[in-house]
Design a protein around this motif. Sequence first.
Motif, mmCIF file in Angstrom:
data_model
loop_
_atom_site.group_PDB
_atom_site.id
_atom_site.type_symbol
_atom_site.label_atom_id
_atom_site.label_comp_id
_atom_site.label_asym_id
_atom_site.label_seq_id
_atom_site.Cartn_x
_atom_site.Cartn_y
_atom_site.Cartn_z
ATOM 1 N N TRP B 301 0.784 -1.201 0.096
ATOM 2 C CA TRP B 301 0.082 0.017 -0.188
ATOM 3 C C TRP B 301 0.921 1.170 -0.152
ATOM 4 O O TRP B 301 0.468 2.326 -0.661
ATOM 5 C CB TRP B 301 -0.898 0.061 1.118
ATOM 6 C CG TRP B 301 -1.743 -1.359 1.403
ATOM 7 C CD1 TRP B 301 -1.902 -1.924 2.505
ATOM 8 C CD2 TRP B 301 -2.421 -1.906 0.345
ATOM 9 N NE1 TRP B 301 -2.662 -2.982 2.271
ATOM 10 C CE2 TRP B 301 -2.989 -2.991 1.051
ATOM 11 C CE3 TRP B 301 -2.489 -1.939 -0.954
ATOM 12 C CZ2 TRP B 301 -3.674 -4.181 0.260
ATOM 13 C CZ3 TRP B 301 -3.242 -2.974 -1.702
ATOM 14 C CH2 TRP B 301 -4.077 -4.041 -0.882
ATOM 15 N N LEU B 322 -7.814 2.441 -2.708
ATOM 16 C CA LEU B 322 -6.628 1.866 -2.040
ATOM 17 C C LEU B 322 -7.180 1.477 -0.708
ATOM 18 O O LEU B 322 -6.958 0.293 -0.273
ATOM 19 C CB LEU B 322 -5.339 2.854 -1.590
ATOM 20 C CG LEU B 322 -4.290 2.792 -2.661
ATOM 21 C CD1 LEU B 322 -3.390 3.761 -2.463
ATOM 22 C CD2 LEU B 322 -3.662 1.500 -2.711
ATOM 23 N N ALA B 326 -7.259 -2.505 0.487
ATOM 24 C CA ALA B 326 -6.625 -2.864 1.951
ATOM 25 C C ALA B 326 -7.694 -3.710 2.861
ATOM 26 O O ALA B 326 -7.141 -4.424 3.486
ATOM 27 C CB ALA B 326 -6.229 -1.652 2.573
#
Lengths: 529, 562
Positions: B301, B322, B326
């Motif tokens: 990430w 993102l 995640a």
Amino acid sequence: MTPLFDPQLPANALLPLLVLASSLVPGMIIFFLAEERVRLRTVLNLGGALMKLALVGFMLWGSYQGQRFEARLPLLEGLDLVLRVGALSLLFLALSAGLWFLTTIYAIGYLEGAPHRSRFFGFFSLCVTATVGVAMSGNLLTFVLFFELLTLTTYPLVVHRGTEAARQAGQVYLAHTVLAGSLLLAGTVWLYTLTGTLGFVPRGFVAEVAETHPGALRAIFALLIAGVGVKAALVPLHSWLPRAMVAPAPVSALLHAVAVVKAGAFGIVLIVYDVFGVEQAAELGVTGPLAAVAAVTIIYGSLRALFQDDLKRRLAFSTVSQVSYIVLGVAIVGPLASVGGIVHLVHQGLMKITLFFCAGNLAETLGIHKVSEMRGVGRRMPWTMAAFTIGALGMIGVPPLAGFITKWYLSLGALEAGVHWPLYVLMASSLLNAAYFLPILHAAWFAEPDPAPTHAAAADGHAAPSRAHAGWLLLLPPLTTAALSVLIGLFASLPFSPLEWSLLIAEREFEYPEARADVPLRPGAGSDD
Amino acid sequence: MTDWWAGTGTGVGLPAWLLVLAPGWPLLLALPLVLPGLRAPLARLAPWAALPALLIAVAAPEATLPLPGVLLGASLALDAAGRWVLGGVALLWLIGGWLAAERGCTSRTLLALLLAMAGAFWLPLAGDLPSLLAASVLAAYPLYGLLAGRPAGPVLIASLVVADLLLLEAVLLLLHGSAVLDFAALRAAWAQAYERDLLLLLVLLGFGVKAGVMGVHYWLAPALAQARDWLLAPMVGFMLVAGLLPGLRVLPLGLVDWPAVAALVQLLALAGSGWAVLAGLLQGSPRAVAAYAAAALSMLWLALAGLQLQPATAAADAAMVLPVLAVLAGLGVAALLLASVAVPGSGAGMRPVLLAVSLLLVGVAMLGTAPLTAQAGGGLPWLAWPALACVGCVGLLLGAALGALARGQVPTGLPEDARIAAALAAGGALLAALALATLLAKLPWLQQGAGGAALGVLAVLIAALGVGRVAYPALARLPRVPPGDLLVLAQGAVAAALAARARGGLLTGRLRDDFHRGIGRVGAALHRAQVTQAGELLLRRWAVAMLCFLAIGAAAALLAGH
């Protein structure tokens, strides 16, 4: 002979006098009460404390509505005894009145069955009288008088136990404070000869002589700050404070959170704001050294606290460090830093009194005086240690507790003033705070209790535990102050919160919003940009 | 005075007030726990404490609730990224709560659990910086209580204290006189920030500690290796909610042009992933290997966030995509960790299901990275490679975790574990499907010919999985690295220093004797306690104290140039 009291005075002049009388009169009566008159003494103590709370509440509301409260009593030719209630004094008054009430409850429980209670509570009431006198001082002369009265009324409380250690601590305390008082008086007289006035004025009253007598003003500043700096425990004038820990827990609580130390810090605020004016003081170049002394005190106090095994001594050195946050906030010279410093008057008071109440409970109930004896106490006294935990986390500056608000404003204020080093001082201090508080919390909550609880306190010169469990009189005050430490942090932006009052004070001192609207004080104020 | 109750105005409707329920419900359950009479009924409710948060994440519309009286003018806000994270974390806490109820826990543990849960649900909803910091404390510090007695506890708390201080410092430096405390203002402040490299370092370190980024990851593997099994899923949630999401919200993704910084972040991410692989392959327990897989994911990430620091490699909607990726990967790691405690016999072979779900979730998350790396490849091709290598490292460690699970003895659990595992499997699969749909809508990579990138990512992942699965048993003869790797050096140094001190000094043998005979006298005089005690004694003399005070003042005045 000039009458002491003018019956024709309007009501707003009476209230400051009533605030003084609400503790002075009960105190004078209590001195003459026999030891066994417990009920009457309790009624007088609590009645006075409640009355003071009500009066301060009334003045708080009145002040918010624009009323002025001022009493002027002739004292010397051209010099009056002036009691005036403004935003700054109200902040300190509210703190004193509120914490006095709680400390009185605590002291009643703490001293249950102890000897010399009438003497204790008599001086206790006089001490608070002196403190509120300091808070309401309208000029430097009045301030000096009440400041010295505070010395005289707290000395008997420090030596109350009557032990050799208490006597020695009292001697050191008296030596420091009396000598400091003489410096304060010298500075006051010198200032009067120079300016012809001593009346506190927003943004100070020395501007007219600043250009002609800058050297004298710097010397006067040093004298005045040294005079009040002893009570504020500025390094290296602080060494009376850890020794004074031999006093009973309510006295320690009062010394650290309300009366002596706080009066010293408040005195520094007054000298910088209302005598010199913060911007004038900066022009004279005296705020820089003051900030440096505060920074040294913050770090030194924290470092010394780290190595103390005696719980009250650790808390005392923590006070040395934390009170200088107030001084640092004032000395940084900027509205945001001032807010941080002023609001810490209240925040530190609430958090530190919580810690001292808890230390008193541990000593009284389990005979625990040392950090090394605190293993597993969280299981034996969960309420006390819950309050202690909140106080300790607040001191570290953990959000959303009160200490966080202080550190936020102090740090932003330093940046606003164009200096970065206070950030690093505050960061180091927070780390050190964590280093000396978190091990206590770990030991209390997560360590296995010692197999044989320590009751050998008397061997170390401490009083042996005197009760099987902490009664509600001993629990209610720390739980209340702990809850307040959470609430005034979490709801910092509510009306009448300490932060809002501090913002008002800073606005007045720095002539907001007219003159400096470019630097927004309140979060969100610049959101339209 | 502030208009503190503005939030109750007509502009704020019921959906906005519902947001309070997510952190408020666990808090509401926690507070009465101090009353003995209420403990038993509350203990029965506690496993379901995460349900309101999950429902809010699923059903509540996007909303903002201003709370001007709270802290320094707080707000709660539910946005797209926050919804995904809240949903994922609520699912993880729901599973943690159920498991905790099955295992049985004391009221004190329950209190810490509910407080941590409240903080975890507050974090994705926090709309301003002071709220974020407060929520972070509430989510993090009770974890120490939940880890109490485990050696990982002190490591965690020390890491958190330092991280919070770094973050506070960074935030204050970024704000620098501004009174606006929301994330948009903070992101905008980066452009004018003074010493922005230092600030970026502070932010990466501060959030990196909580996200388990390699280099500041020392708490993660010990904590996951030592935590009670019901705490595993919430710990993964903590990484997402306290480290990753706030980090992505604070960083100026897509708003700045810092090519050098972007390249440096890529390289750091690559190096960190390599470190995670080296340390992870040499771990002794499946949980510790999974912890390093989680750390490797954080590095991935970071690499992808780094790509957003320059226009040539930045992708639209990256700040929203993102967190979704995640969350998926985090759920996958949680499933992997739970597979290490679930019992095949008690729940009709749930471990394979959990492992399948884990691989599915991580796989979808990795596929989701393809458009981001493809975008980078279009601009500066070499910058796409570190991210791809990070995917490989994640795959390697996942494969290693499978290998470790195959070798290890699994502790016996309760039949209830099967239902819990099934819930995770169903929830995870549902989230994976939703995420795929969202990603397809947000990032039309198939239409833009990024299918090749996706195939590449998939190939790297599968190959790395296989290599990891084979490599872990093959490396079994090598000495094992303790969880926390380099931490062991610090612990050894501290232990040695303490032991030496207990023996009477840090120096030994003849040197120590010489020290004691010669300079020992001076050293003893300068010893900390003695010097300070002597100093305090001296300072009790008024004249000494006053002279010192004047000297400090004079020195300060001189230094200040007056």
